[in-house]
Structure formats: structure tokens, C-alpha cells
Design an enzyme around this catalytic site. Structure first.
Site, PDB file in Angstrom:
ATOM      1  N   GLY A  12     -18.560  -1.521  15.443  1.00 23.75           N
ATOM      2  CA  GLY A  12     -18.770  -0.096  15.701  1.00 23.75           C
ATOM      3  C   GLY A  12     -17.503   0.716  15.459  1.00 23.75           C
ATOM      4  O   GLY A  12     -16.442   0.163  15.142  1.00 23.75           O
ATOM      5  N   HIS A 156     -18.746  16.962  20.632  1.00 27.72           N
ATOM      6  CA  HIS A 156     -18.490  15.647  20.030  1.00 27.72           C
ATOM      7  C   HIS A 156     -19.094  15.596  18.628  1.00 27.72           C
ATOM      8  O   HIS A 156     -19.891  16.439  18.241  1.00 27.72           O
ATOM      9  CB  HIS A 156     -19.140  14.533  20.866  1.00 27.72           C
ATOM     10  CG  HIS A 156     -18.351  14.160  22.082  1.00 27.72           C
ATOM     11  ND1 HIS A 156     -18.411  14.887  23.252  1.00 27.72           N
ATOM     12  CD2 HIS A 156     -17.473  13.149  22.313  1.00 27.72           C
ATOM     13  CE1 HIS A 156     -17.604  14.330  24.145  1.00 27.72           C
ATOM     14  NE2 HIS A 156     -17.020  13.284  23.604  1.00 27.72           N
ATOM     15  N   LYS A 160     -23.055  11.025  18.077  1.00 25.68           N
ATOM     16  CA  LYS A 160     -23.113  10.679  19.508  1.00 25.68           C
ATOM     17  C   LYS A 160     -24.558  10.751  19.993  1.00 25.68           C
ATOM     18  O   LYS A 160     -25.278  11.693  19.680  1.00 25.68           O
ATOM     19  CB  LYS A 160     -22.213  11.619  20.328  1.00 25.68           C
ATOM     20  CG  LYS A 160     -22.115  11.222  21.789  1.00 25.68           C
ATOM     21  CD  LYS A 160     -20.933  11.849  22.476  1.00 25.68           C
ATOM     22  CE  LYS A 160     -20.889  11.478  23.941  1.00 25.68           C
ATOM     23  NZ  LYS A 160     -20.716  10.024  24.163  1.00 25.68           N
ATOM     24  N   THR A 167     -17.834  11.710  29.824  1.00 26.51           N
ATOM     25  CA  THR A 167     -16.620  12.382  30.310  1.00 26.51           C
ATOM     26  C   THR A 167     -16.968  13.707  30.980  1.00 26.51           C
ATOM     27  O   THR A 167     -16.406  14.055  32.025  1.00 26.51           O
ATOM     28  CB  THR A 167     -15.660  12.645  29.131  1.00 26.51           C
ATOM     29  OG1 THR A 167     -15.403  11.396  28.512  1.00 26.51           O
ATOM     30  CG2 THR A 167     -14.368  13.269  29.598  1.00 26.51           C
TER      31      THR A 167
HETATM   32  P1  NAD Z   1     -21.079   2.756  17.502  1.00 21.46           P
HETATM   33  O1  NAD Z   1     -22.548   2.977  17.431  1.00 21.46           O
HETATM   34  O2  NAD Z   1     -20.227   3.053  16.315  1.00 21.46           O
HETATM   35  O3  NAD Z   1     -20.800   1.217  17.894  1.00 21.46           O
HETATM   36  C1  NAD Z   1     -21.514   0.503  18.839  1.00 21.46           C
HETATM   37  C2  NAD Z   1     -21.608  -0.934  18.337  1.00 21.46           C
HETATM   38  O4  NAD Z   1     -22.097  -1.770  19.393  1.00 21.46           O
HETATM   39  C3  NAD Z   1     -22.558  -1.098  17.140  1.00 21.46           C
HETATM   40  O5  NAD Z   1     -21.863  -1.738  16.079  1.00 21.46           O
HETATM   41  C4  NAD Z   1     -23.660  -2.002  17.710  1.00 21.46           C
HETATM   42  O6  NAD Z   1     -24.165  -2.894  16.754  1.00 21.46           O
HETATM   43  C5  NAD Z   1     -22.901  -2.764  18.796  1.00 21.46           C
HETATM   44  N1  NAD Z   1     -23.771  -3.376  19.793  1.00 21.46           N
HETATM   45  C6  NAD Z   1     -24.910  -2.890  20.347  1.00 21.46           C
HETATM   46  N2  NAD Z   1     -25.454  -3.801  21.177  1.00 21.46           N
HETATM   47  C7  NAD Z   1     -24.637  -4.891  21.143  1.00 21.46           C
HETATM   48  C8  NAD Z   1     -24.671  -6.163  21.767  1.00 21.46           C
HETATM   49  N3  NAD Z   1     -25.664  -6.516  22.577  1.00 21.46           N
HETATM   50  N4  NAD Z   1     -23.685  -7.039  21.500  1.00 21.46           N
HETATM   51  C9  NAD Z   1     -22.660  -6.711  20.667  1.00 21.46           C
HETATM   52  N5  NAD Z   1     -22.583  -5.511  20.020  1.00 21.46           N
HETATM   53  C10 NAD Z   1     -23.560  -4.630  20.266  1.00 21.46           C
HETATM   54  O7  NAD Z   1     -20.578   3.561  18.773  1.00 21.46           O
HETATM   55  P2  NAD Z   1     -19.079   3.993  19.189  1.00 21.46           P
HETATM   56  O8  NAD Z   1     -18.801   5.390  18.739  1.00 21.46           O
HETATM   57  O9  NAD Z   1     -18.138   2.898  18.846  1.00 21.46           O
HETATM   58  O10 NAD Z   1     -19.260   4.087  20.772  1.00 21.46           O
HETATM   59  C11 NAD Z   1     -19.713   2.982  21.534  1.00 21.46           C
HETATM   60  C12 NAD Z   1     -19.887   3.399  23.001  1.00 21.46           C
HETATM   61  O11 NAD Z   1     -18.613   3.722  23.557  1.00 21.46           O
HETATM   62  C13 NAD Z   1     -20.757   4.648  23.230  1.00 21.46           C
HETATM   63  O12 NAD Z   1     -21.468   4.480  24.436  1.00 21.46           O
HETATM   64  C14 NAD Z   1     -19.740   5.780  23.353  1.00 21.46           C
HETATM   65  O13 NAD Z   1     -20.234   6.888  24.074  1.00 21.46           O
HETATM   66  C15 NAD Z   1     -18.678   5.041  24.114  1.00 21.46           C
HETATM   67  N6  NAD Z   1     -17.332   5.625  24.010  1.00 21.46           N
HETATM   68  C16 NAD Z   1     -16.603   5.598  25.152  1.00 21.46           C
HETATM   69  C17 NAD Z   1     -15.298   6.039  25.144  1.00 21.46           C
HETATM   70  C18 NAD Z   1     -14.486   5.905  26.401  1.00 21.46           C
HETATM   71  O14 NAD Z   1     -13.285   6.243  26.387  1.00 21.46           O
HETATM   72  N7  NAD Z   1     -15.057   5.378  27.482  1.00 21.46           N
HETATM   73  C19 NAD Z   1     -14.731   6.534  23.956  1.00 21.46           C
HETATM   74  C20 NAD Z   1     -15.500   6.543  22.795  1.00 21.46           C
HETATM   75  C21 NAD Z   1     -16.812   6.059  22.831  1.00 21.46           C
END
Ligand code: NAD
Length: 269
Positions: A12, A156, A160, A167
Site C-alpha cells: 500500500g 485528504h 481516502k 485524525t
Molecule cells: P492503501 O489502500 O494504499 O494500502 C492498504 C494496503 O493494505 C493495500 O495494499 C491492501 O492490499 C493491504 N491489506 C488489506 N488487507 C490486508 C490484510 N488482511 N493483510 C495484509 N495487507 C492487507 O492505503 P494507505 O493510504 O496506505 O492507508 C492504509 C490505512 O492507514 C488507512 O486506514 C489510512 O486511513 C491509514 N493511515 C493512517 C495514518 C496514521 O498516521 N495513523 C496515516 C496514513 C494512513
């Protein structure tokens, strides 16, 4: 000794950043990265995914054998992955840095149960600046009475999937804490149509989506003739990955419990 790290959701947007930073950081030994079984990238080299020279590690699915060898797993995936990952973390007793947002109340309960058997750090936003902002919002909300309306605006990127952002919700909870109120009673997550006048004490939200921006949040305190605006702007998602790896270093060897980034930022901890 270096920290044996697994990146869940390694293909991801966040996962690739985490792979790159972990491969380049001597504090970590990357031992694996995972994705969903249907991902066409399954089997791809983790170095290649991160835009670096190849490693001897291939993108795989999350399983007991891999988590059993890890010290810490970093999880930025999807809510659908939560139950499976919680069970694996619980079984392995491994540190869990959890950044996935949009979790349901049931998912959140699973996180809390898992934290009885493993050290878990959960943050809706791993940017260090946002964590300071949370403290500032609580303080401002405590000092400014209900004649100051609180509105939270976030924007965002267009990929998203959850809204308002995790946040934005955390900022709303920080404001409710400052006002000594119940967030769920005060929050107005969106508005449409004939809404009537704004109730006193309400914490309002507005959500914008577009482009590629990593994330912007504003908390607006509006009174009769002045406005106080506290804001954070993330210009690159690498800040979340850096914060998550800071948390991964901190959590290794901690006793089970549910920790926040504020715990790791506390000098005495
Ligand atoms: P993204 O869709 O690019 O990546 C998510 C990845 O997770 C995908 O590649 C998907 O295949 C994988 N995935 C899904 N289910 C899975 C499983 N069971 N096992 C392994 N991999 C699995 O999304 P992103 O932009 O990278 O964001 C991911 C999450 O993180 C979102 O919920 C986003 O809101 C959150 N996020 C949080 C913060 C923070 O600071 N807390 C910052 C950015 C993003």
C-alpha cells in the site's frame, strides 16, 4: 540488537514508505511484508516494491509463522484486516503499531482485548506535530467557553475511503475532553439541508477530498468577533511512516497495554 520488523499492508501507499525507511534504518531488520491473498503483487520482492535494490524477501500473506519471528509489526491496512491481524498479534504477543483508520466499535473492542496480551500502540495520526496539536486543542477548548463554536475542517487525497478522517475525529475527541463533554453527544459529523441553528457546544465537522494531498486539519474556535485557528498540514506521508517507526522502536519490550504516541513522547517513558 536490531528490531525484527514486519510491515502489514506492505504494497500500500503507507506500506511502501515503511518498507523503504525500515530497509534503510540500521535499527531495524525487515523480516517480511504482507498483503491480501488476491493481490497480483504477491511474491514481489520487498526491496523492489520500496523502489530500492532487491532483498531476499517476497511479499506474502500475514501468517503465524511470520509474526512468530517478529518483535514488532506495523499495520497500515484496512478495517477488513483488523480481526485477522488482532488474532495473529495476540497469538504471537508481538508489538503492534496500528495506524489503520475507519475502525468500527467492534474492531476497537478487538484492539482493546488484544492489548491485554500484547503491547499495542494505536494512533489515528502518527505525525509528531498532530500529537502536539491534540494537546493544544484540549487546552484551547478548556480555556474557551461555549460561546466559542468549535468546527473541524479536513482535506485528504481522493483515494481516502473513510470520512471524517480518524485524525479529525481524534481532534474532536480532544476538544470534547477539554470541554469535559461526551464527544458522541457533541459531534455533528456532517450537515445537509435544513439543519436548524447551530446548537451551543456542538463540535462540527466538514470533509474535503481531492488530489494527492497527504492530509490537512484545521480546528476553528469561532466567537462573536474573533477566530482562533489551530492547523496542521502534512505535505508528505513519510511523516506518518517516520512516526510509526519511532513508535516501533519505543514499543519493543514493553509490557502488554494500549499505548498512545503521547506515551512514547513523554520523556520519562
Ligand atoms: P492503501 O489502500 O494504499 O494500502 C492498504 C494496503 O493494505 C493495500 O495494499 C491492501 O492490499 C493491504 N491489506 C488489506 N488487507 C490486508 C490484510 N488482511 N493483510 C495484509 N495487507 C492487507 O492505503 P494507505 O493510504 O496506505 O492507508 C492504509 C490505512 O492507514 C488507512 O486506514 C489510512 O486511513 C491509514 N493511515 C493512517 C495514518 C496514521 O498516521 N495513523 C496515516 C496514513 C494512513
Amino acid at each position: 540488537m536490531s528490531i525484527k520488523l514486519v510491515v502489514l499492508g506492505a504494497a500500500g501507499r503507507m506500506g511502501r514508505q515503511l518498507l523503504r525507511l525500515a530497509i534503510e534504518d540500521e535499527a531495524f531488520t525487515l523480516i517480511g511484508g504482507t498483503t491480501v491473498p488476491a493481490d497480483p503483487l504477491l511474491g514481489q520482492d520487498l526491496g523492489t516494491l520500496a523502489g530500492l535494490p532487491s532483498t531476499d524477501l517476497a511479499l506474502q500473506i500475514s501468517d503465524e509463522e511470520l509474526l512468530g519471528r517478529a518483535d514488532v509489526v506495523v499495520d497500515f491496512t484496512q478495517p477488513s484486516a483488523l480481526a485477522g491481524h488482532a488474532a495473529l498479534v495476540k497469538h504471537a504477543g508481538v508489538g503492534w503499531i496500528l495506524g489503520t483508520t475507519g475502525l468500527s466499535a467492534g474492531d476497537q473492542k478487538l484492539v482493546e482485548d488484544t492489548a491485554k496480551q500484547a503491547p499495542v500502540m494505536q494512533a489515528a495520526n502518527f505525525a509528531l506535530g498532530v500529537n502536539l496539536l491534540l494537546a493544544l486543542v484540549t487546552k484551547a477548548a478548556a480555556r474557551l467557553d461555549e460561546s466559542w463554536d468549535i468546527e473541524i475542517l479536513e482535506m485528504h487525497h481522493n483515494q481516502k475511503v473513510d470520512a471524517p478522517s480518524g485524525t479529525a475525529l481524534a481532534l474532536g475527541e480532544a476538544a470534547a475532553t477539554g470541554r469535559q463533554g461526551d464527544f458522541h453527544n457533541l459531534a455533528r459529523l456532517s450537515r445537509e439541508g435544513h439543519t436548524g441553528k447551530r446548537p451551543k457546544g456542538e463540535i462540527g465537522f466538514a470533509t474535503l477530498r481531492g488530489g494527492t494531498m497527504a492530509g490537512e486539519h484545521e480546528v476553528i474556535f469561532a466567537s462573536d468577533s474573533e477566530r482562533l485557528i489551530l492547523a496542521h498540514k502534512a505535505s508528505d506521508r513519510v511523516i506518518f511512516a517516520k512516526g510509526a517507526l519511532f513508535a516501533a522502536r519505543w514499543i519493543k519490550g514493553k509490557v502488554p497495554g494500549l499505548y498512545s504516541l503521547a506515551d512514547a513522547l513523554e520523556p520519562s517513558n
